[in-house]
Scaffold this motif. Structure first.
Motif, short mmCIF file in Angstrom:
data_model
loop_
_atom_site.label_atom_id
_atom_site.label_comp_id
_atom_site.label_asym_id
_atom_site.label_seq_id
_atom_site.Cartn_x
_atom_site.Cartn_y
_atom_site.Cartn_z
N LYS A 148 1.95 -28.12 -56.49
CA LYS A 148 2.96 -28.23 -55.26
C LYS A 148 4.43 -29.51 -55.81
N ILE A 149 5.18 -28.60 -55.03
CA ILE A 149 7.23 -28.67 -56.10
C ILE A 149 7.73 -29.45 -54.56
N LEU A 150 8.54 -30.84 -54.71
CA LEU A 150 9.47 -30.86 -53.80
C LEU A 150 10.34 -30.27 -53.74
N PHE A 151 10.87 -30.26 -53.52
CA PHE A 151 13.09 -29.83 -53.75
C PHE A 151 13.31 -31.31 -52.93
N ILE A 169 6.16 -24.66 -52.41
CA ILE A 169 7.29 -25.54 -52.09
C ILE A 169 7.61 -25.82 -50.90
N THR A 170 8.33 -27.53 -50.78
CA THR A 170 8.25 -28.32 -49.61
C THR A 170 9.61 -29.02 -50.15
N VAL A 171 10.35 -28.20 -48.99
CA VAL A 171 11.83 -29.07 -48.99
C VAL A 171 11.82 -30.51 -48.22
N ALA A 172 11.96 -31.43 -48.82
CA ALA A 172 13.26 -32.36 -47.67
C ALA A 172 14.58 -32.75 -48.01
N VAL A 196 8.23 -38.33 -47.09
CA VAL A 196 7.75 -38.04 -48.46
C VAL A 196 6.75 -39.52 -49.47
N GLU A 197 6.05 -38.49 -50.29
CA GLU A 197 5.15 -39.64 -50.47
C GLU A 197 5.25 -38.85 -52.11
N VAL A 198 5.54 -39.56 -53.12
CA VAL A 198 5.34 -38.71 -54.60
C VAL A 198 4.12 -37.66 -54.74
N THR A 199 3.32 -38.43 -54.72
CA THR A 199 1.72 -38.70 -55.80
C THR A 199 1.11 -37.26 -54.45
N ASP A 200 2.01 -36.86 -53.26
CA ASP A 200 1.12 -35.57 -52.83
C ASP A 200 2.58 -34.72 -53.49
N HIS A 201 2.41 -34.57 -53.73
CA HIS A 201 3.34 -33.44 -55.32
C HIS A 201 2.99 -33.31 -56.95
#
Length: 231
Positions: free
Chosen positions: A3-6, A45-48, A95-100
């Motif tokens: 899982k990559i956070l944009f 991908i998740t966009v925040a 958003v929580e970093v550890t979810d990605h």
């Protein structure tokens, strides 16, 4: 699958030195090229964005002259339309970093307007460093690093070797004289070990869990480096 956070700018303008609002947003190539690479490898991908606003593309980044011609420009515009995550971003504040498994920041001048002093983005970046989460940032995206301060007031990226859109490139692009500040200067002031490449040529710098790219041409090799770290 990772899982990559944009993390993307929510700004559609950049306030220049004289108070003029220069239309901007994110730079298309810097979102499209990594997105294609990451999704082709099977990653999610998740966009925040700040406040969960739909990110605005810098219209200048869709021009034929910066995309190698009309056909390529149309292809980039179509690729943006085919990125559903852009139309339904989540709130950066939630958003929580550890979810990605990794975090990616594209550029454009938008981050100079909002992410450079976003406490929420700053906390996320510090958390990414402290948890060892791979972090890739390109072009003007490193403006966000300026907000990553620790409790003692020091910048979390002080001492990191990194790059960004350079003073030389900003000058050649015609905006250096109107800019309220230059990103290269501010990163150096924050304690970064700045590594400058040739203007407009691909240039990627790695240091520990951080990967930075200098300009739009660096988007592809930066994405490749992040993929190697996720493999």
């Amino acid at each position: 699958m990772s899982k990559i956070l944009f993390v993307m700018t929510g700004a559609d303008h950049w306030t220049l030195r004289d108070g003029t609002k220069h239309p901007t947003g994110f730079w298309a190539e810097e979102a499209v090229v990594p997105y294609r690479a990451f999704t082709a490898a099977g990653h999610e991908i998740t966009v925040a964005t700040p406040g969960g606003v739909v990110p605005a593309v810098d219209r200048a980044s869709l021009a034929p002259e910066v995309n190698g011609g009309p056909e390529q420009a149309a292809e980039v515009a179509a690729a943006l339309e085919a990125m559903p995550e852009l139309k339904r971003p989540v709130r950066l504040e939630d958003v929580e970093v550890t979810d990605h498994d990794a975090v990616f920041y594209p550029g454009g001048h938008g981050p100079m307007e909002d992410l450079a002093d976003s406490a929420d983005s700053g906390r996320l970046l510090v958390r990414a460093l402290d948890t060892g989460t791979p972090l890739a940032v390109v072009c003007h995206g490193p403006a966000a690093l300026l907000a990553a301060t620790r409790e003692d007031g020091t910048n979390a990226f002080a001492g990191y070797r990194l790059t960004c859109f350079t003073n030389a490139e900003e000058t050649q692009a015609g905006l250096a004289g109107q800019a309220p500040w230059l990103l290269q200067d501010r990163l150096v002031e924050a304690g970064a070990d700045f590594a400058e490449g040739e203007p407009w040529a691909p240039h990627v710098v790695t240091d520990r869990t951080l990967v930075t790219g200098q300009n739009p041409a660096s988007s592809a090799p930066l994405a490749d480096e992040l993929l190697r770290r996720l493999a």
